[in-house]
Design an enzyme around this catalytic site. Structure first.
Site, PDB file in Angstrom:
ATOM      1  N   GLU A  39      34.023  47.281  28.237  1.00 49.27           N
ATOM      2  CA  GLU A  39      35.214  47.933  27.674  1.00 49.27           C
ATOM      3  C   GLU A  39      36.354  46.935  27.544  1.00 49.27           C
ATOM      4  O   GLU A  39      36.280  45.815  28.053  1.00 49.27           O
ATOM      5  CB  GLU A  39      35.652  49.085  28.593  1.00 49.27           C
ATOM      6  CG  GLU A  39      36.050  48.572  29.990  1.00 49.27           C
ATOM      7  CD  GLU A  39      36.556  49.660  30.939  1.00 49.27           C
ATOM      8  OE1 GLU A  39      36.114  50.824  30.829  1.00 49.27           O
ATOM      9  OE2 GLU A  39      37.402  49.319  31.793  1.00 49.27           O
ATOM     10  N   CYS A  89      40.272  46.887  42.672  1.00 52.48           N
ATOM     11  CA  CYS A  89      40.841  46.718  41.340  1.00 52.48           C
ATOM     12  C   CYS A  89      42.266  47.258  41.344  1.00 52.48           C
ATOM     13  O   CYS A  89      42.501  48.432  41.615  1.00 52.48           O
ATOM     14  CB  CYS A  89      39.992  47.454  40.303  1.00 52.48           C
ATOM     15  SG  CYS A  89      40.660  47.322  38.633  1.00 52.48           S
ATOM     16  N   HIS A  96      43.750  44.165  34.692  1.00 53.68           N
ATOM     17  CA  HIS A  96      43.173  44.380  36.028  1.00 53.68           C
ATOM     18  C   HIS A  96      43.308  43.096  36.840  1.00 53.68           C
ATOM     19  O   HIS A  96      43.151  41.997  36.301  1.00 53.68           O
ATOM     20  CB  HIS A  96      41.660  44.633  35.981  1.00 53.68           C
ATOM     21  CG  HIS A  96      41.200  45.862  35.293  1.00 53.68           C
ATOM     22  ND1 HIS A  96      41.691  47.108  35.534  1.00 53.68           N
ATOM     23  CD2 HIS A  96      40.219  46.031  34.375  1.00 53.68           C
ATOM     24  CE1 HIS A  96      41.039  47.980  34.800  1.00 53.68           C
ATOM     25  NE2 HIS A  96      40.146  47.367  34.077  1.00 53.68           N
ATOM     26  N   HIS A 139      35.286  43.217  29.092  1.00 57.22           N
ATOM     27  CA  HIS A 139      34.863  42.904  30.462  1.00 57.22           C
ATOM     28  C   HIS A 139      33.783  43.856  30.934  1.00 57.22           C
ATOM     29  O   HIS A 139      33.714  45.008  30.508  1.00 57.22           O
ATOM     30  CB  HIS A 139      36.050  42.910  31.436  1.00 57.22           C
ATOM     31  CG  HIS A 139      36.834  44.181  31.447  1.00 57.22           C
ATOM     32  ND1 HIS A 139      37.699  44.533  30.443  1.00 57.22           N
ATOM     33  CD2 HIS A 139      36.895  45.199  32.369  1.00 57.22           C
ATOM     34  CE1 HIS A 139      38.263  45.696  30.733  1.00 57.22           C
ATOM     35  NE2 HIS A 139      37.786  46.128  31.891  1.00 57.22           N
ATOM     36  N   HIS A 187      41.027  47.174  26.967  1.00 55.16           N
ATOM     37  CA  HIS A 187      42.196  48.047  26.933  1.00 55.16           C
ATOM     38  C   HIS A 187      43.458  47.221  27.046  1.00 55.16           C
ATOM     39  O   HIS A 187      43.394  46.011  27.340  1.00 55.16           O
ATOM     40  CB  HIS A 187      42.127  49.090  28.067  1.00 55.16           C
ATOM     41  CG  HIS A 187      41.511  48.566  29.336  1.00 55.16           C
ATOM     42  ND1 HIS A 187      42.115  47.593  30.104  1.00 55.16           N
ATOM     43  CD2 HIS A 187      40.323  48.836  29.953  1.00 55.16           C
ATOM     44  CE1 HIS A 187      41.331  47.321  31.140  1.00 55.16           C
ATOM     45  NE2 HIS A 187      40.223  48.052  31.074  1.00 55.16           N
TER      46      HIS A 187
HETATM   47 MN    MN Z   1      38.587  48.047  32.650  1.00 56.16          MN
END
Ligand code: MN
Length: 149
Positions: free
Chosen positions: A63, A117, A69, A103, A65
Site C-alpha cells: 500500500e 508503528c 510511518h 511499502h 498513502h
Molecule cells: Mn502503511
C-alpha cells in the site's frame, strides 16, 4: 479510577489489557497472518503507537498513502519493501516509510515479525496498487520477487 497508562508486557508482543485485533477486515485488502494492537494514543499527542505482528510466511498489505510511518522492529526477522528498496529487517531496526511510498512487510518463513508503528492519529486511507502500479513495480526484478498480493 484510571491513572496514567502502565501496561505490563505479559509475553513478547502481548501487553496487559491491550486487545489483539485482526489487521484489517478480511477481504478488504490482500494480506496474510497479521494482527494489530493499539498500544498508545493520547489526546495531547497527534499520533498513535501501534504494534503489528506477522506470522511466519505472512505479509502486510502492499500500500501507500499520504501519512508517514516510523517502524521499529521489536522481534523476529523479515524484510520490507520501501519504494524500490527491499531490505532484511531484524530486532531494533528503524524504518521510515515516507509519504506516498509503496511499502510491504514480510516475516521469514520460519519466524514471525513484530514491530511498532508510529502514525498520525488522523490519517488518510491507504491506496492499493492498480494494475498499472503493479506493472511499474514489477519492472524491478528484486521488487517483483518480493511483493505479495
Ligand atoms: Mn502503511
Amino acid at each position: 479510577m484510571t491513572g496514567p497508562v502502565w501496561r505490563r508486557c505479559e509475553a513478547p508482543g502481548r501487553w496487559q489489557a491491550v486487545p489483539v485485533h485482526h489487521y484489517k477486515p478480511e477481504g478488504t485488502a490482500p494480506f496474510r497472518d497479521v494482527t494489530r494492537q493499539l498500544l498508545f494514543a493520547h489526546p495531547e499527542l497527534a499520533c498513535e503507537w501501534r504494534y503489528f505482528e506477522i506470522g511466519p510466511g505472512g505479509h502486510t498489505t502492499l500500500e501507500r498513502h499520504a501519512h508517514v510511518h516510523a517502524v521499529m522492529i521489536l522481534h523476529g526477522q523479515g524484510a520490507c519493501l520501501v519504494g524500490q528498496d527491499v531490505r532484511a529487517v531484524r530486532s531494533h531496526d528503524l524504518v521510515e516509510i515516507p509519504a506516498w511510498t509503496w511499502h510491504q512487510f514480510r516475516a521469514t518463513e520460519a519466524t514471525s515479525l513484530g514491530f511498532l508503528c508510529l502514525v498520525n492519529a488522523e490519517r488518510d486511507r491507504p491506496s492499493l496498487p492498480t494494475d498499472d502500479d503493479m506493472a511499474t513495480l514489477r519492472r524491478d526484478p528484486k521488487v517483483a520477487a518480493f511483493i505479495r498480493c
